[in-house]
Design a protein around this motif. Structure first.
Motif, short mmCIF file in Angstrom:
data_model
loop_
_atom_site.label_atom_id
_atom_site.label_comp_id
_atom_site.label_asym_id
_atom_site.label_seq_id
_atom_site.Cartn_x
_atom_site.Cartn_y
_atom_site.Cartn_z
N MET A 6 13.79 65.20 -16.17
CA MET A 6 14.37 64.34 -16.96
C MET A 6 14.58 62.97 -16.38
O MET A 6 13.90 62.70 -15.46
CB MET A 6 15.78 64.84 -17.33
CG MET A 6 16.57 66.55 -17.21
SD MET A 6 16.63 66.12 -18.93
CE MET A 6 17.60 67.08 -19.62
N LEU A 7 14.29 62.12 -17.51
CA LEU A 7 14.63 60.31 -17.22
C LEU A 7 16.19 60.66 -17.21
O LEU A 7 16.39 60.39 -17.98
CB LEU A 7 13.55 59.85 -18.29
CG LEU A 7 12.41 59.50 -18.41
CD1 LEU A 7 11.40 59.03 -19.61
CD2 LEU A 7 11.61 59.93 -17.00
N GLY A 8 16.30 59.20 -16.01
CA GLY A 8 17.71 59.14 -16.62
C GLY A 8 17.96 59.20 -15.76
O GLY A 8 18.01 59.61 -14.58
N VAL A 62 17.23 54.23 -14.02
CA VAL A 62 17.18 55.40 -14.46
C VAL A 62 15.99 56.11 -13.91
O VAL A 62 15.25 55.44 -13.21
CB VAL A 62 15.87 55.06 -15.65
CG1 VAL A 62 14.78 55.96 -15.86
CG2 VAL A 62 16.85 54.47 -16.56
N HIS A 63 16.62 57.28 -13.06
CA HIS A 63 15.03 58.45 -11.99
C HIS A 63 14.72 59.10 -12.68
O HIS A 63 15.37 59.56 -13.92
CB HIS A 63 15.81 58.53 -10.99
CG HIS A 63 17.62 59.71 -10.98
ND1 HIS A 63 18.16 58.39 -11.30
CD2 HIS A 63 18.46 59.98 -11.62
CE1 HIS A 63 19.99 59.18 -11.32
NE2 HIS A 63 19.39 60.07 -11.49
N VAL A 64 13.13 59.87 -12.31
CA VAL A 64 12.74 61.10 -12.91
C VAL A 64 13.14 62.19 -12.10
O VAL A 64 13.01 62.23 -10.86
CB VAL A 64 11.06 60.69 -12.75
CG1 VAL A 64 10.19 61.68 -13.53
CG2 VAL A 64 10.92 59.18 -13.39
N THR A 65 13.49 63.26 -12.86
CA THR A 65 14.58 64.38 -11.92
C THR A 65 14.04 65.31 -12.45
O THR A 65 14.20 65.84 -13.14
CB THR A 65 15.88 64.26 -11.57
OG1 THR A 65 16.29 62.27 -11.62
CG2 THR A 65 16.00 65.24 -10.73
N LYS A 66 13.07 66.39 -10.93
CA LYS A 66 13.27 67.79 -11.11
C LYS A 66 14.26 68.67 -11.50
O LYS A 66 15.58 68.54 -11.01
CB LYS A 66 12.45 68.26 -10.42
CG LYS A 66 12.04 69.43 -11.02
CD LYS A 66 10.50 69.97 -9.79
CE LYS A 66 11.07 70.53 -8.44
NZ LYS A 66 10.01 70.66 -8.30
N VAL A 98 6.77 64.92 -11.75
CA VAL A 98 7.07 64.96 -10.63
C VAL A 98 7.49 66.33 -9.87
O VAL A 98 7.89 67.13 -10.34
CB VAL A 98 8.87 63.92 -9.98
CG1 VAL A 98 8.49 62.35 -10.97
CG2 VAL A 98 9.49 65.04 -10.99
N ARG A 99 7.41 66.00 -8.30
CA ARG A 99 7.56 67.83 -7.35
C ARG A 99 8.70 67.72 -6.72
O ARG A 99 9.55 68.17 -6.33
CB ARG A 99 6.72 67.39 -5.67
CG ARG A 99 5.27 67.51 -6.31
CD ARG A 99 4.52 67.60 -4.73
NE ARG A 99 3.38 67.88 -5.72
CZ ARG A 99 2.26 67.43 -4.56
NH1 ARG A 99 2.87 66.42 -3.15
NH2 ARG A 99 0.68 67.20 -4.17
N GLY A 100 9.80 66.22 -6.91
CA GLY A 100 11.19 66.05 -6.63
C GLY A 100 11.74 64.84 -7.31
O GLY A 100 11.56 65.56 -8.24
N MET A 101 12.15 64.37 -6.55
CA MET A 101 12.69 62.86 -7.79
C MET A 101 12.52 61.97 -7.18
O MET A 101 12.23 61.74 -5.88
CB MET A 101 13.86 63.54 -7.28
CG MET A 101 15.04 64.11 -7.67
SD MET A 101 16.51 64.52 -6.69
CE MET A 101 15.72 65.34 -5.70
N VAL A 102 12.30 60.75 -8.03
CA VAL A 102 11.64 59.19 -7.59
C VAL A 102 12.54 58.95 -8.12
O VAL A 102 12.49 58.70 -9.52
CB VAL A 102 10.34 59.19 -8.82
CG1 VAL A 102 9.97 57.96 -7.86
CG2 VAL A 102 9.21 60.14 -8.15
N TYR A 103 13.00 57.83 -7.79
CA TYR A 103 14.08 56.80 -8.22
C TYR A 103 14.13 54.88 -7.66
O TYR A 103 12.86 55.43 -7.00
CB TYR A 103 15.45 57.17 -7.20
CG TYR A 103 16.12 57.98 -7.84
CD1 TYR A 103 16.18 59.27 -7.96
CD2 TYR A 103 17.86 57.70 -7.70
CE1 TYR A 103 16.64 60.60 -7.77
CE2 TYR A 103 18.47 59.35 -7.93
CZ TYR A 103 18.14 60.30 -7.62
OH TYR A 103 18.98 60.83 -7.94
N PRO A 104 14.44 54.74 -8.89
CA PRO A 104 14.12 52.46 -8.33
C PRO A 104 14.83 52.80 -7.36
O PRO A 104 16.18 53.10 -6.84
CB PRO A 104 13.96 52.16 -9.50
CG PRO A 104 15.81 53.32 -9.83
CD PRO A 104 15.04 54.79 -9.93
N VAL A 105 14.56 51.62 -6.38
CA VAL A 105 15.59 50.70 -6.11
C VAL A 105 16.55 50.22 -6.44
O VAL A 105 16.72 49.11 -7.66
CB VAL A 105 15.21 49.50 -4.70
CG1 VAL A 105 16.30 49.10 -3.64
CG2 VAL A 105 13.68 49.80 -4.28
#
Ligand SMILES: Cc1cc2nc3c(=O)[nH]c(=O)nc-3n(C[C@H](O)[C@H](O)[C@H](O)COP(=O)(O)OP(=O)(O)OC[C@H]3O[C@@H](n4cnc5c(N)ncnc54)[C@H](O)[C@@H]3O)c2cc1C
Length: 398
Positions: A266-268, A255-259, A238-245
């Motif tokens: 990280m996942l979590g 659970v989100h994907v965060t740089k 990911v370039r930044g952060m991707v979160y679910p609704v």
């Protein structure tokens, strides 16, 4: 006996920001910061996602809504002034199926009401332009959301405070506070007297509040969040952060994907009720913490209300495969092979009232010359400077 104008309990980011705010307004004040650990940022401040939140999720008109937007601007300003690395890498909240669209609409309305800078709705094609590995049918993009190293921020505040003569008492546990003409802060190293005491004790805030005569409600119920580290790749996933609704009935974001600011991804995190307030490892158990959680009527009410969520969280916490699958819904390239061996964890101080309500907003209470921060969950790291202003404003107003 050591005497100060103001004694701040807790050297997490909130306590440090509060001490700094007092000093800005009263440069001649004598200030002490008392912390049970040997250094700053040992607990939540040093165990979080490192996100400078934009302010999308919070009920318009709440303290969180106002203080997150203000606090993010102050956090970036502080980081620039102190050369602390940060990145406004932006965040996507992705809906993967039509059932999530009404919740995405509601979030968009909240974000607009909260005046989140640059927030806008994007479609499937633009999701891929912003985050090539993400997929969904619609998303909210918050370009001002960023990442930062909060322990570095805490250390920089400590440096500023020390330079101005603030005294730090590390390895010193506060055992109680009695309020009279001035307040006596009892510690395991002897009493410290303050004209004003401000308690920012995070996971232990309810205990100190009770010991100084404040209401027993809300109680802190500890929820551990575990993050799985992704293996380093030439191009980060990911370039930044991707979160679910997120589920609007819960104060957790899913659970989100965060740089992170050091480049790893990280996942979590998960969110699981745990038997100790410093339960960073599965095996940590503390009888006192178990007792406090188990004897609180609110705990049993949340257990009844959220048992399905609890089972799902146990599934995620015990199965890496389930965990990866949760994130792969919106970042499909993630597989078990994406994982590195490392993991991180943090424990959230979740305030729960007697009736079993998970307190969402920041909460400050005062009795006499003692002020308590009773609830400072996420985004309190983002909002530390604005929360400190709010707290000191309230003290001065009295
Ligand atoms: C898993 C997780 C992810 C998060 N992600 C984010 C995020 O991305 N962005 C964001 O803005 N927020 C996030 N948060 C929330 C954020 O980390 C906290 O809201 C913030 O750090 C709270 O700061 P604090 O100073 O109140 O608490 P803490 O950092 O916990 O500090 C409290 C301090 O008080 C001390 N203390 C307690 N009792 C005593 C005593 N009796 N005597 C002396 N000292 C005492 C403790 O030792 C501790 O150092 C997250 C939190 C968690 C747990």
């Amino acid at each position: 006996m050591t005497k100060f104008d103001v004694v701040v309990v807790g050297a997490g980011i909130v306590g440090l920001a509060v001490a700094r705010e007092v000093l800005i307004r009263r440069p001649a004040a004598t200030i002490a910061v008392v912390e049970k650990e040997p250094r700053v940022a040992v607990h939540q401040t040093g165990h979080n996602s490192g996100v400078v939140h934009g302010g999308i999720y919070y009920e318009p008109g709440s303290l969180k809504a106002r203080l997150c937007v203000e606090g993010a601007a102050l956090m970036y300003e502080f980081a620039e002034q102190h050369a602390i690395p940060f990145e406004r890498c932006g965040k996507l909240i992705v809906a993967v199926d039509a059932a999530e669209l009404p919740r995405l609409d509601a979030l968009e309305q909240r974000g607009q009401a909260n005046r989140v800078p640059g927030l806008r709705r994007v479609g499937a094609a633009e999701i891929r332009d912003i985050e090539p590995n993400a997929t969904g049918i619609a998303a909210l993009h918050a370009p001002n959301t960023g990442i930062i190293d909060y322990p570095a921020v805490a250390r920089a505040i400590e440096g500023e405070l020390r330079a101005e003569g603030v005294e730090f008492f590390f390895d010193t546990t506060v055992t109680g506070i009695s309020d009279g003409v001035s307040c006596t802060v009892g510690t395991d190293a002897g009493p410290i007297v303050g004209q004003q005491v401000i308690v920012c004790a995070g996971l232990w805030s309810d205990r100190l509040a009770r010991r100084s005569g404040a209401d027993a409600s809300p109680r802190i119920v500890p929820f551990r969040g575990v993050y799985l580290e992704l293996a380093a790749t030439a191009e980060p996933v990911v370039r930044g952060m991707v979160y679910p609704v997120p589920d609007p009935t819960l104060p957790f974001l899913g659970v989100h994907v965060t740089k992170h600011i050091d480049g790893h991804v990280m996942l979590g995190p998960t969110a699981m009720l745990v038997p100790s307030r410093d339960g960073y490892l599965f095996r940590t158990m503390r009888g006192r913490d178990i007792w406090d959680t188990a004897t609180w009527p609110g705990t049993w009410k949340i257990a009844r209300k959220f048992w399905r969520t609890g089972i799902e969280e146990i599934r995620l916490a015990t199965s890496k495969r389930a965990y990866v699958a949760a994130a792969a819904r919106y970042v499909p390239s993630l597989t078990m092979d994406s994982l590195a061996r490392g993991f991180h964890s943090g424990v959230r101080a979740q305030a729960v009232d007697r009736a079993g309500t998970l307190l969402d907003d920041f909460a400050i209470s005062r009795s006499g010359a003692v002020a308590h921060v009773r609830n400072a969950p996420s985004p309190a790291a983002t909002s530390a400077f604005s929360l400190a202003r709010e707290l000191v404003d309230r003290i001065e107003a009295n």
